[in-house]
Structure formats: C-alpha cells, structure tokens
Design a protein around this motif. Structure first.
Motif: not given
Length: 202
Positions: A39-65
């Motif tokens: 089905g349709l998937i909507e993009v609600t935000a697009v933000e540049p992010v520094a690699p070291d600012a990516v959190t473990a929670r971000d990873a889980r929310r993106a489907g990564y362990p």
C-alpha cells in the motif's frame, strides 16, 4: 526509495517507522507518498543526521538489531550524507481497487481505449500498448527479460511500459513477471471483440 518486502511488512504493521539512507541529495521529501506492495507509505520527515547521532532505538525503529548493523548497511562515499526518514502507512494503493474494477460499461471502455490510443499516438516508436497487453495475457508470470525480448525491447524500457499500463489499473506485478489485472483482462477482451485480435503481439 526501495524497500525489501520484509521492511515493507514491518512498516505496514507499525513495527518500523524509520528508514536511513546515504544519499548525495534526498530522494524524497516530506509529503511524498510511495506506492508499494503493501500500500501507500508516506514520508513525514527527512532529516540529515550524523552517524554518531544514530541511537540504538533508531536502529530498532528502522528494523535493525543494532546501530552497527544499520550503519554497515549504508552506502559509503565522501559525497554522501546520512538521512533519517520518518515513515507511516497511508492506506491502500488506489491502483489496487482500480485493477479489480471490471464493471466497465461501453463509455468506460471507450475512455480506456482512448487513453491507450493516446499513449500510442504520442509514442516515438509507434503503437505498443496492445503488444504489451497481449504479451501479459499470453505469457503471465514470465520473466520481464523474456517478455522484453519477445517485444524486441530492452528490459528496463519494457518494465517502464508495463508500469505505465499499471497506472491505469491494467497490469499487476507478480513475484516473477506480470499478468493482466481483472480490469486489464476485461479491456483485453473488449479489444479482441472490437478489433478481432486485440492488435499485434509476439
């Protein structure tokens, strides 16, 4: 943006609502609606992010362990930047309902034929819509490369032709190849009845 089916299923279920991409420039923007197999998937935000600012929670929310797996999955390059993309399910793809709609009276059929005639008339290589419809009718679930060869077309342009017909609800993708949708079959029968054989095909 391209997603694996596993990633799409996670987004559709709400198990994932983020994606990370290493881009030279953003390929989507807020408000973009992506038509996908779920089905349709909507993009609600697009933000540049520094690699070291990516959190473990971000990873889980993106489907990564974990964040290490997420970062390892990104394309490398000094000209690229990491972006954090927020996503949400946005309902059914309208083409899904359209391709199931076979309640086509004479006026509706005439309108669809006029659309196909217009596509053919504007084509720089001559008429092709009947050829592609006929190929999908005669050879469902056949590799796109094999269908393209039958139509004397390169594979990528042939796929673009099929997608163009998909916009009008006439074709649908399979795990391998394509087929005519129920609506496409109804239109094909109409063409056969009107023109005798529906036009040329390989």
């Amino acid at each position: 943006m391209l997603f694996t089916r596993e990633a799409l299923d996670r987004i559709a279920s709400g198990a994932a609502d983020l994606a990370f991409r290493s881009w030279r420039r953003p390929a989507v923007r807020p408000g973009t609606r992506l038509r996908t197999a779920v089905g349709l998937i909507e993009v609600t935000a697009v933000e540049p992010v520094a690699p070291d600012a990516v959190t473990a929670r971000d990873a889980r929310r993106a489907g990564y362990p974990d964040r290490a797996a997420l970062l390892a999955d990104q394309r490398a390059g000094d000209d690229r930047r990491l972006y954090r993309v927020t996503l949400r399910p946005a309902g059914a793809d309208p083409r899904t309902a359209l391709r199931e709609d076979t309640a086509l009276g004479p006026e509706a059929l005439a309108e669809i034929v006029a659309v196909l005639d217009g596509i053919d008339a504007r084509s720089t290589r001559g008429p092709w819509t009947r050829t592609v419809l006929g190929l999908l009718h005669d050879h469902p679930a056949t590799r796109a490369a094999d269908l393209a060869a039958r139509a004397d077309r390169d594979t990528l342009p042939f796929k673009a032709d099929v997608r163009r017909l998909k916009e009008h609800g006439l074709t649908e993708s399979l795990d391998t190849g394509y087929r005519l949708s129920p609506r496409g079959e109804r239109v094909w029968r109409h063409l056969r009845e009107r023109d005798g054989d529906g036009g040329p095909r390989a």
